[in-house]
Write an enzyme that holds these catalytic residues in place. Structure first.
Site, PDB file in Angstrom:
ATOM      1  N   TYR A 411      59.072  35.675  36.619  1.00 39.49           N
ATOM      2  CA  TYR A 411      58.715  35.894  38.026  1.00 39.49           C
ATOM      3  C   TYR A 411      58.341  34.557  38.658  1.00 39.49           C
ATOM      4  CZ  TYR A 411      56.631  38.703  41.855  1.00 39.49           C
ATOM      5  OH  TYR A 411      56.337  39.300  43.063  1.00 39.49           O
ATOM      6  N   CYS A 412      59.000  34.220  39.764  1.00 37.46           N
ATOM      7  CA  CYS A 412      58.684  33.036  40.564  1.00 37.46           C
ATOM      8  C   CYS A 412      58.717  31.777  39.691  1.00 37.46           C
ATOM      9  CB  CYS A 412      57.346  33.227  41.263  1.00 37.46           C
ATOM     10  SG  CYS A 412      57.011  32.008  42.552  1.00 37.46           S
TER      11      CYS A 412
END
Length: 675
Positions: A411-412
């Site tokens: 994530y990210c």
């Protein structure tokens, strides 16, 4: 980064057009014709339901202001003469002096309160003020280069404000006239009916909005600016406009005036108390409270999916979640969250937890919980997080489950690290990860979103200097940076509500998570900002990890990449551009909402939609035009994609597998450390 998320350019500017909106009539009139409003109760400002730094709010198209028309009615009062345009200014000297002014003020204040940093070097704030002055000076230079051009621009502003004044004077005589700048239902700052009912406050509102939009147009119309300068100028213009809004001050906000009178000033006392508490909570920096923190307890109200910590080292705890099905997929799932915020954004509560949902679908889920570092972790950079984080987690998973092959998700910035790790593994012959999913992840930073505006050499130098003293980046600094990207929603809404109305914010899980800050090791943050945002070294083929050149073309495993339309941290177009650099089959999906709400979108909520299309080729806009739209969450689509690759199942596995000592219950100890 985890803070708003879109698929549009990093900066979207609004352009005014001629026209007058529908008339807005006061409820009652006195004999003199003045509008009267019945007393109303103090309104509380609820927390937004979208993500922060996350998350981004949908951008509403503002009503177009009316261009000045030929004077058909004389003003009721004489107007001041139009100012003469300034023709020249030394921008560099002005920027430098503004920086010195800010820094001297900081040192004087620090000395007055006995702060040891009073004699320190130039602050990050000074660097920011200098950059803003220089950037806006470039725009001003364009307009001042030709006095006649500046005069026309000033005449547009003067004419619009004059028309608003004439309209206000007509309202004072009892005439019903439509506003020059009609109210915008989406602008919560001016939601109180008193802004329309009273001519004075309506004049303030219209004048402010007209001037703010005029300033934005001055940036739009300035020819010859490079893309970065234009984006920064638009950002600074919005930031300044947000700060000077009449809604932010007691004397110019009718709702605040009424609240102060009704409360006999007690609201301001409560607000000042909260302000002092928030300064203290931020260690001398303002840490604006956005949620009622007393309503949430980790492991009970949040991050409450049952599991155990099965491994711990200097950079991470590895959590394995307890199964809820008799059988599980043989291939385990390893999730690499960002370290800029805490991992439990993926495990908020029973209704919003991606982790819990994945466990219920029959996955053996492992997730990394990154350390909240102190000065002893200053030299832990990307390579340490790769070796002691992801690669160590793969070793532990194999020992616990007996499975060598896993599927991974990032994530990210956790996804960015995972992408680099995959390239490193491919170059060194490590094939333990069989497929990968990226949540709002960038690997190419040429169109990296709004955060790129806040990153340049001057700021990085100031940051490096500050981090050299502490060994890490303060969590509140990163949180404030994300808040600045959406100042109306994430700063001034709470300044007005908390510190002026004296109203405690409501309990909201996403905003509690957003304010649960994490520090970032100096080496890690400096490497990420410079290598990715400033130099874009990954897709240029200029990055190495532990001496190994990084080439994403070597990553030939299946890739699933979910971006979201309104993401201002990892824009959909940027994510689309980045996944083209992988060497294998890529499934690109475009979800609704922003950086957080678009990812944390459980099927039970039946919110938003998602788009799937063909190969990731050509322009982003062309892909969107051809893509198919599907209602609801993207999670079931991902489940179908991931299970088709490895459908084999085995008996459910308990955490640790009887081979590792259980260290503690989930969510672990690292996540409980406060920054």
């Amino acid at each position: 980064m985890t803070a708003t998320r879109d698929g549009e350019p990093a900066i979207k500017r609004r352009k005014a057009a001629p026209g007058i909106g529908a008339a807005s009539e006061p409820k009652t009139k006195s004999r003199t014709g003045k509008a009267k409003a019945a007393p109303a109760k103090v309104q509380e400002t609820a927390a937004p339901d979208a993500e922060p730094v996350a998350s981004s709010a949908r951008k509403e198209k503002k009503p177009a202001p009316r261009k000045p028309q030929p004077a058909h009615a004389q003003p009721s009062a004489p107007l001041p003469p139009m100012p003469t345009p300034v023709t020249s200014v030394d921008i560099e000297m002005m920027a430098e002096n503004m920086a010195k002014l800010v820094d001297q003020g900081r040192k004087a204040l620090a000395a007055a309160i006995g702060n040891a940093d009073a004699g320190g070097q130039r602050s990050e704030l000074a660097a920011s003020v200098a950059d803003a002055t220089k950037t806006l000076g470039v725009v001003a230079e364009y307009w001042m280069a030709q006095p006649e051009r500046a005069a026309v621009a000033q005449a547009e502003l003067y004419g619009g404000l004059s028309e608003i004044w004439r309209q206000t004077m007509r309202r004072y005589t009892g005439e019903m006239v439509p506003p020059v700048v009609p109210p915008d239902p989406g602008d919560k700052r001016f939601a109180s009916p008193e802004w329309e009912q009273y001519p004075f406050f309506d004049w303030l509102r219209q004048s402010y909005l007209f001037a703010a939009r005029w300033a934005g147009e001055m940036v739009d119309k300035a020819d010859g600016l490079d893309a970065q300068t234009r984006a920064k100028a638009a950002f600074y213009t919005r930031l300044i406009a947000s700060a000077v809004s009449p809604s932010n001050f007691v004397a110019t906000n009718p709702e605040l005036l009424r609240a102060t009178i009704e409360n006999k000033g007690d609201n301001l006392i409560r607000g000042l108390k909260m302000f002092a508490e928030d300064i203290n909570a931020g260690g001398g920096m303002l840490k604006i409270r956005q949620s009622d923190d007393s309503k949430f307890r980790l492991g009970i109200d949040l991050a409450n999916t049952p599991g155990k910590v099965v491994w711990r080292n200097d950079v991470m705890e590895l959590i394995q979640y307890s199964p809820t099905t008799e059988e599980v997929y043989a291939r385990p799932l390893l999730i690499t969250p960002p370290w800029i915020n805490k991992f439990y954004v993926l495990d908020l509560n029973k209704e919003k937890s991606f982790v819990r949902w994945a466990v219920e679908q029959g996955f053996t889920v492992f997730i990394i919980s990154w350390v909240n570092p102190d000065e002893s972790k200053a030299e832990k950079g990307f390579e340490a997080y790769m070796h002691e984080g992801i690669l160590t987690a793969l070793d532990v998973i194999e020992k616990v489950t007996g499975e060598r092959k896993v599927t991974a998700a990032g994530y990210c910035v956790g996804g960015t690290l995972l992408a680099l790790t995959l390239a490193y593994m491919a170059a060194t012959g490590d094939d333990r990860i069989e497929s990968v999913t990226f949540f709002a992840t960038q690997v190419d930073f040429s169109e990296a979103g709004d955060l790129q505006i806040l990153i340049d050499e001057a700021r990085m130098a100031a940051l490096d200097e500050a981090m050299a003293k502490t060994g890490y980046l303060e969590g509140v600094k990163m949180a404030n940076a994300f808040n600045m990207l959406r100042p109306n929603e994430l700063i001034w809404t709470y300044v007005v509500n908390n510190y002026m109305k004296g109203v405690e914010p409501v309990a909201f899980d996403l905003l509690y998570w957003n304010s649960d800050s994490t520090r970032i090791p100096r080496a890690n943050h400096s490497f990420y900002m410079r290598s990715c945002y400033l130099e874009n070294r990954i897709t240029r083929g200029e990055m190495t990890m532990s001496g190994v050149p990084i080439n994403l073309r070597l990553v030939k495993i299946p890739v699933y990449s979910i971006a979201t339309r309104e993401d201002h941290i990892a824009p959909a177009r940027s994510v689309f551009r980045g996944v083209k650099f992988f060497g294998g089959d890529v499934t690109y999906v475009l979800g609704g909402s922003g950086h957080i709400a678009g990812i944390i979108n459980p099927p039970s909520k039946n919110k938003y939609d998602y788009m799937v299309g063909g190969p990731v080729k050509g322009a982003f806009e062309d892909w969107v035009t051809k893509a198919e739209e599907h209602p609801g969450s993207w999670w079931p689509h991902w489940l179908e994609w991931i299970t088709a690759q490895a459908p084999r199942k085995v008996p459910a596995r308990e955490p640790g597998g009887g081979k590792l000592e259980i260290l503690c219950d989930a969510p672990g100890e690292y996540v409980r450390v406060k920054a």
